[in-house]
Design a protein around this motif. Structure first.
Motif, short mmCIF file in Angstrom:
data_model
loop_
_atom_site.label_atom_id
_atom_site.label_comp_id
_atom_site.label_asym_id
_atom_site.label_seq_id
_atom_site.Cartn_x
_atom_site.Cartn_y
_atom_site.Cartn_z
N ALA A 194 0.81 -1.22 0.00
CA ALA A 194 0.00 0.00 0.00
C ALA A 194 0.84 1.26 0.00
O ALA A 194 0.31 2.38 0.07
CB ALA A 194 -0.93 0.00 1.21
N GLY A 195 2.17 1.14 -0.10
CA GLY A 195 3.05 2.30 -0.02
C GLY A 195 3.04 3.16 -1.27
O GLY A 195 2.49 2.80 -2.31
N ALA A 196 3.68 4.31 -1.14
CA ALA A 196 3.76 5.25 -2.27
C ALA A 196 4.51 4.60 -3.42
O ALA A 196 5.49 3.89 -3.23
CB ALA A 196 4.48 6.52 -1.82
N GLY A 197 4.02 4.85 -4.62
CA GLY A 197 4.67 4.33 -5.81
C GLY A 197 4.10 3.02 -6.32
O GLY A 197 4.41 2.62 -7.45
N ALA A 198 3.29 2.36 -5.51
CA ALA A 198 2.66 1.11 -5.97
C ALA A 198 1.54 1.45 -6.94
O ALA A 198 0.80 2.41 -6.75
CB ALA A 198 2.13 0.32 -4.78
N LYS A 234 -1.28 -2.21 -5.43
CA LYS A 234 -2.13 -1.90 -4.28
C LYS A 234 -3.59 -1.96 -4.67
O LYS A 234 -3.95 -1.89 -5.85
CB LYS A 234 -1.80 -0.52 -3.72
CG LYS A 234 -2.08 0.63 -4.68
CD LYS A 234 -1.67 1.96 -4.06
CE LYS A 234 -1.92 3.12 -5.04
NZ LYS A 234 -1.49 4.42 -4.47
N ILE A 235 -4.42 -2.08 -3.65
CA ILE A 235 -5.86 -2.04 -3.85
C ILE A 235 -6.30 -0.60 -3.62
O ILE A 235 -6.19 -0.08 -2.51
CB ILE A 235 -6.57 -2.98 -2.86
CG1 ILE A 235 -6.12 -4.42 -3.13
CG2 ILE A 235 -8.09 -2.86 -2.99
CD1 ILE A 235 -6.46 -5.38 -2.02
N PRO A 236 -6.74 0.08 -4.67
CA PRO A 236 -7.09 1.49 -4.51
C PRO A 236 -8.30 1.68 -3.62
O PRO A 236 -9.29 0.95 -3.72
CB PRO A 236 -7.37 1.96 -5.95
CG PRO A 236 -7.74 0.71 -6.68
CD PRO A 236 -6.96 -0.40 -6.05
N SER A 237 -8.21 2.66 -2.73
CA SER A 237 -9.33 2.98 -1.85
C SER A 237 -10.26 3.97 -2.55
O SER A 237 -9.81 4.81 -3.34
CB SER A 237 -8.79 3.60 -0.56
OG SER A 237 -9.84 4.02 0.27
N PRO A 238 -11.56 3.90 -2.30
CA PRO A 238 -12.47 4.89 -2.87
C PRO A 238 -12.03 6.31 -2.49
O PRO A 238 -11.47 6.53 -1.42
CB PRO A 238 -13.82 4.55 -2.25
CG PRO A 238 -13.72 3.10 -1.90
CD PRO A 238 -12.28 2.88 -1.51
N VAL A 239 -12.28 7.25 -3.36
CA VAL A 239 -11.88 8.64 -3.13
C VAL A 239 -12.46 9.14 -1.81
O VAL A 239 -13.65 8.97 -1.54
CB VAL A 239 -12.35 9.54 -4.29
CG1 VAL A 239 -12.03 11.00 -3.99
CG2 VAL A 239 -11.69 9.12 -5.59
N ASP A 242 -10.12 7.53 4.03
CA ASP A 242 -8.77 7.47 4.58
C ASP A 242 -8.78 7.18 6.08
O ASP A 242 -7.82 7.45 6.79
CB ASP A 242 -8.01 8.77 4.31
CG ASP A 242 -8.72 9.99 4.90
OD1 ASP A 242 -9.78 9.81 5.55
OD2 ASP A 242 -8.21 11.10 4.73
N ASN A 243 -9.89 6.61 6.57
CA ASN A 243 -10.01 6.37 8.01
C ASN A 243 -9.54 4.99 8.43
O ASN A 243 -9.62 4.61 9.59
CB ASN A 243 -11.47 6.56 8.47
CG ASN A 243 -12.43 5.64 7.75
OD1 ASN A 243 -12.17 5.25 6.62
ND2 ASN A 243 -13.53 5.29 8.40
N VAL A 244 -9.03 4.18 7.47
CA VAL A 244 -8.48 2.87 7.77
C VAL A 244 -7.06 2.82 7.23
O VAL A 244 -6.81 3.17 6.07
CB VAL A 244 -9.32 1.75 7.13
CG1 VAL A 244 -8.69 0.40 7.40
CG2 VAL A 244 -10.75 1.79 7.67
N GLU A 245 -6.11 2.40 8.08
CA GLU A 245 -4.71 2.40 7.66
C GLU A 245 -4.46 1.43 6.52
O GLU A 245 -3.78 1.75 5.55
CB GLU A 245 -3.82 2.04 8.86
CG GLU A 245 -2.33 2.03 8.53
CD GLU A 245 -1.49 1.61 9.71
OE1 GLU A 245 -0.27 1.47 9.53
OE2 GLU A 245 -2.04 1.45 10.82
N SER A 246 -4.98 0.21 6.63
CA SER A 246 -4.77 -0.79 5.59
C SER A 246 -5.79 -1.90 5.75
O SER A 246 -6.44 -2.03 6.78
CB SER A 246 -3.35 -1.37 5.66
OG SER A 246 -3.16 -2.05 6.88
N LEU A 247 -5.91 -2.72 4.71
CA LEU A 247 -6.82 -3.85 4.76
C LEU A 247 -6.18 -5.03 5.50
O LEU A 247 -4.96 -5.19 5.50
CB LEU A 247 -7.18 -4.30 3.35
CG LEU A 247 -8.08 -3.36 2.54
CD1 LEU A 247 -8.14 -3.85 1.09
CD2 LEU A 247 -9.47 -3.29 3.14
N ASN A 248 -7.00 -5.84 6.12
CA ASN A 248 -6.55 -7.11 6.66
C ASN A 248 -5.90 -7.94 5.57
O ASN A 248 -6.31 -7.92 4.41
CB ASN A 248 -7.78 -7.83 7.25
CG ASN A 248 -7.54 -9.28 7.57
OD1 ASN A 248 -7.64 -10.12 6.68
ND2 ASN A 248 -7.21 -9.57 8.80
#
Length: 265
Positions: A194-198, A234-239, A242-248
């Motif tokens: 999920a990091g930058a650049g993925a 990465k799995i893109p999050s809906p626009v 941003d209230n969840v750090e990452s997916l399980n």
């Protein structure tokens, strides 16, 4: 119908198999629960050595178990011992002592096509069990367990697979060396990150042979695996979400399998 009582040797073995070193020494593991055991029998995915029943529940007298019992060696154990060796708070009363399947070789997996899941330090048994179950649903070609990953024959992992244990070729290995072999056989490596650049999964258009790499729940994928020619996805999050750090880890793997399996071919 009367079942023989488990021998002292069998009782000792059942107690020992909660520890990994004994599972691999004996090449045996346990599957617990009526549904999971019946699923394994139906799949014929692993070889059952003995079926054990809690004598207080007497499941072997139920009609749906009579045919199953006729196919295997069976024994009953006391309620106390069943609770001792059980991995659940409310044991269902059925245990299958199973032969551990033989591991695949890296050359065997590399000769396949489609998708393979590789695990880099995944530690939660529930996550791994769910990943194996989901991988079975998508009929993936193999699972590679890297250093630091929980044993896939851990009782909690086996329970989480819901009977899918043994249905997928698997191997344990050092991921850097395994990936080198796979890449020489034209496998693409997709690192869930999920990091930058993925890049987003939806940017991947087609795959012939792909390895999806899932990292440790807390630290992600080891930096040493992130070489330049590999795909960080990465799995893109809906626009605006941003209230969840990452997916399980198991959920992320399931989404990746759903997305990428549609692009194989």
């Amino acid at each position: 119908m009367h079942l023989p009582s488990a021998s002292n040797r069998q009782q000792t073995l059942l107690r020992k198999l909660n520890r990994k070193k004994y599972r691999y020494k004996e090449r045996l593991f346990l599957i617990e629960g009526a549904r999971a055991v019946q699923q394994v029998v139906a799949n014929n995915s692993v070889r059952i050595k003995v079926l054990f029943f809690d004598e207080s529940k007497r499941y072997w007298e139920q009609e749906d178990w009579r045919e199953v019992i006729s196919e295997f060696d069976t024994a009953m154990v006391s309620q106390e011992l069943f609770r001792e060796v059980s991995d659940t708070d409310t044991p269902q009363g059925v245990l299958a002592l199973c032969h551990m399947p033989e591991e695949a070789t890296v050359d065997h997996l590399a000769s396949k096509s489609g998708l393979i899941v590789a695990l880099d330090g995944l530690q939660d048994p529930g996550n791994l069990g769910t990943i194996i179950r989901t991988a079975g649903w998508f009929n993936i070609s193999g699972i590679i367990s890297g250093k630091g990953t929980v044993d896939m024959f851990h009782p909690k992992v086996v329970r989480g697979t819901a009977g899918a244990t043994g249905t997928i070729p698997f191997m344990n290995g050092e991921l850097p060396e395994v990936f080198d072999t796979m890449e020489h056989k034209n496998w693409q490596i997709f690192l869930l990150d999920a990091g930058a650049g993925a890049k987003a999964l939806n940017e991947v258009t087609s795959i012939e042979k792909g390895v999806i790499v899932v990292g440790n729940e807390g630290h992600g994928i080891d930096d040493g695996l992130m070489t330049g020619e590999r795909n960080r996805v990465k799995i893109p999050s809906p626009v605006g979400v941003d209230n969840v750090e990452s997916l399980n880890a198991a959920i992320a793997t399931s989404i990746a399998l759903y997305d990428l399996s549609a692009k194989v071919g």
